[in-house]
Scaffold this active site. Sequence first.
Site, PDB file in Angstrom:
ATOM      1  N   LYS A  22       0.832  -1.209   0.000  1.00  0.00           N
ATOM      2  CA  LYS A  22       0.000   0.000   0.000  1.00  0.00           C
ATOM      3  C   LYS A  22       0.866   1.258   0.000  1.00  0.00           C
ATOM      4  CE  LYS A  22      -2.262   3.035   3.114  1.00  0.00           C
ATOM      5  NZ  LYS A  22      -2.329   3.442   4.517  1.00  0.00           N
ATOM      6  N   ASN A  23       1.894   1.283   0.843  1.00  0.00           N
ATOM      7  CA  ASN A  23       2.708   2.487   0.997  1.00  0.00           C
ATOM      8  C   ASN A  23       3.617   2.743  -0.188  1.00  0.00           C
ATOM      9  OD1 ASN A  23       1.590   3.070   3.488  1.00  0.00           O
ATOM     10  ND2 ASN A  23       3.158   1.968   4.632  1.00  0.00           N
ATOM     11  N   CYS A 116      -5.815   7.942   8.796  1.00  0.00           N
ATOM     12  CA  CYS A 116      -6.064   7.496  10.172  1.00  0.00           C
ATOM     13  C   CYS A 116      -5.522   8.505  11.182  1.00  0.00           C
ATOM     14  CB  CYS A 116      -5.404   6.132  10.408  1.00  0.00           C
ATOM     15  SG  CYS A 116      -6.100   4.798   9.414  1.00  0.00           S
ATOM     16  N   ARG A 121       0.483  14.459  11.914  1.00  0.00           N
ATOM     17  CA  ARG A 121       1.237  14.196  10.689  1.00  0.00           C
ATOM     18  C   ARG A 121       1.166  15.432   9.799  1.00  0.00           C
ATOM     19  NH1 ARG A 121      -0.578   8.412   8.406  1.00  0.00           N
ATOM     20  NH2 ARG A 121      -2.693   9.167   8.830  1.00  0.00           N
ATOM     21  N   ASP A 306       4.545   0.885  11.637  1.00  0.00           N
ATOM     22  CA  ASP A 306       3.324   0.237  11.158  1.00  0.00           C
ATOM     23  C   ASP A 306       3.211  -1.217  11.616  1.00  0.00           C
ATOM     24  OD1 ASP A 306       2.443   2.503   9.928  1.00  0.00           O
ATOM     25  OD2 ASP A 306       2.933   1.877   7.887  1.00  0.00           O
ATOM     26  N   ARG A 398      -8.182  -0.329   4.337  1.00  0.00           N
ATOM     27  CA  ARG A 398      -7.274   0.689   3.787  1.00  0.00           C
ATOM     28  C   ARG A 398      -5.919   0.090   3.428  1.00  0.00           C
ATOM     29  NH1 ARG A 398      -8.685   6.216   7.051  1.00  0.00           N
ATOM     30  NH2 ARG A 398      -7.849   7.126   5.149  1.00  0.00           N
TER      31      ARG A 398
END
Length: 417
Positions: A22-23, A116, A121, A306, A398
């Site tokens: 995903k990242n 999230c 951030r 993560d 997600r």
Amino acid sequence: MSKLYMTGQKRLSGDVQLQGAKNSALPLLAATVLAQGESVLYNCPQLSDTEASLRILRWLGCGAERCDGVVIVKNDGIARHDIPDSFMRQTRGSVLFLGAVLAKQGRVRLSLPGGCEIGQRPIDMHLKALRRLGAVIKERHGWLDCRAPHGLKGADIALPFPSVGATEEVLLAACTAEGVTTLTNAAREPEISDLADYLNRCGACIRGAGESVIRIEGVRALRSCAHAVIPDRIVAATLIACAAVTGSSITVKGVIHSHLSAVLPVFEDAGCTFSAKENELHMTAPARLHSMKIVRTMPYPGFPTDAQSPLLAAAAVADGTTVLIENIFENRYRHVAELTRMGADIKTEGKFAVIDGVPQLYGAAVEATDLRGAAALVVAGLCAEGKTELDGVKYLDRGYEHFEQVLTSLGADIKRI
């Protein structure tokens, strides 16, 4: 609204193919804005976050289609420079369109991104870096209006922290800027290297990705290419945690071993054994895990933030005391209250979590409030006695592609309703 229902204490076994990261997929999708023609992304995971990026691409004027794990983006020239607030709120990765659209169109207007709530951030490092490249940015009423009236120009940029997002933003904005950009204190995550590999295949000139200093020599334009998204190291760590708490043996296929260099030693300390061969990792867990002692999250190549939440869930049933120190985000422990509902013994204070392992967790109705917290509750539910009902599955979606189907294929009793 979907929920997951789990009956715990089922042994897992078998092979599982790792999804794309995903990242990595999110910055790659933003990067297709820069590449004229048809870009093909293999191993692109089907997630709510990636689908949000595809909607943004279509809004901008690109064709964006998915066929199984392949995404095709047709960019014959984007028609817009604005992104609606409703699209920006759907994913944190939407902020990467800031640098990409600005570089392509010379202007971009968008709101602050969603994502999230795991702590502050801010995108101040993104904005400061873009200003160094020549962007003029006005912030009004929650909107950013960014222009490059004289085009983007190469510059020396030093990040105060090796931010992954800010590093990606600079790569996207600087690869077609005039002159040379030198980025110091860059993030070193594998996802940075994957983005640079894609951009270089498109004709960019980026050197040093994966190191702390990156040199970007601007080129006039980029052309499209085909590229395979790297496997998701965080999903691999989560699968390892699932097998660890259930005393199981599984094989994860499609893995890049070096990406897990900080994760595997922690699980080895807990009593798990690993054997690796080309693109495969086989693990066997003990009947009960040992404590992991002290684990600190750090920027890559340190232990990834993560992966901390699934690890915390595993530590909750380990023999002894584990101390986690979260050095990246201050709200990574929001799921602790839900684990406590299941019988976990966890105390938190600031960035510290002290976990005294208990012999058994018990199924309960729990609710996730963020992506990795949702993964931690799945880990806990798999080893708990009785049934666990997990609300907030939208957060899991997600970052984890059809996760209940993956776990079912390994023998878990888990259903989405």
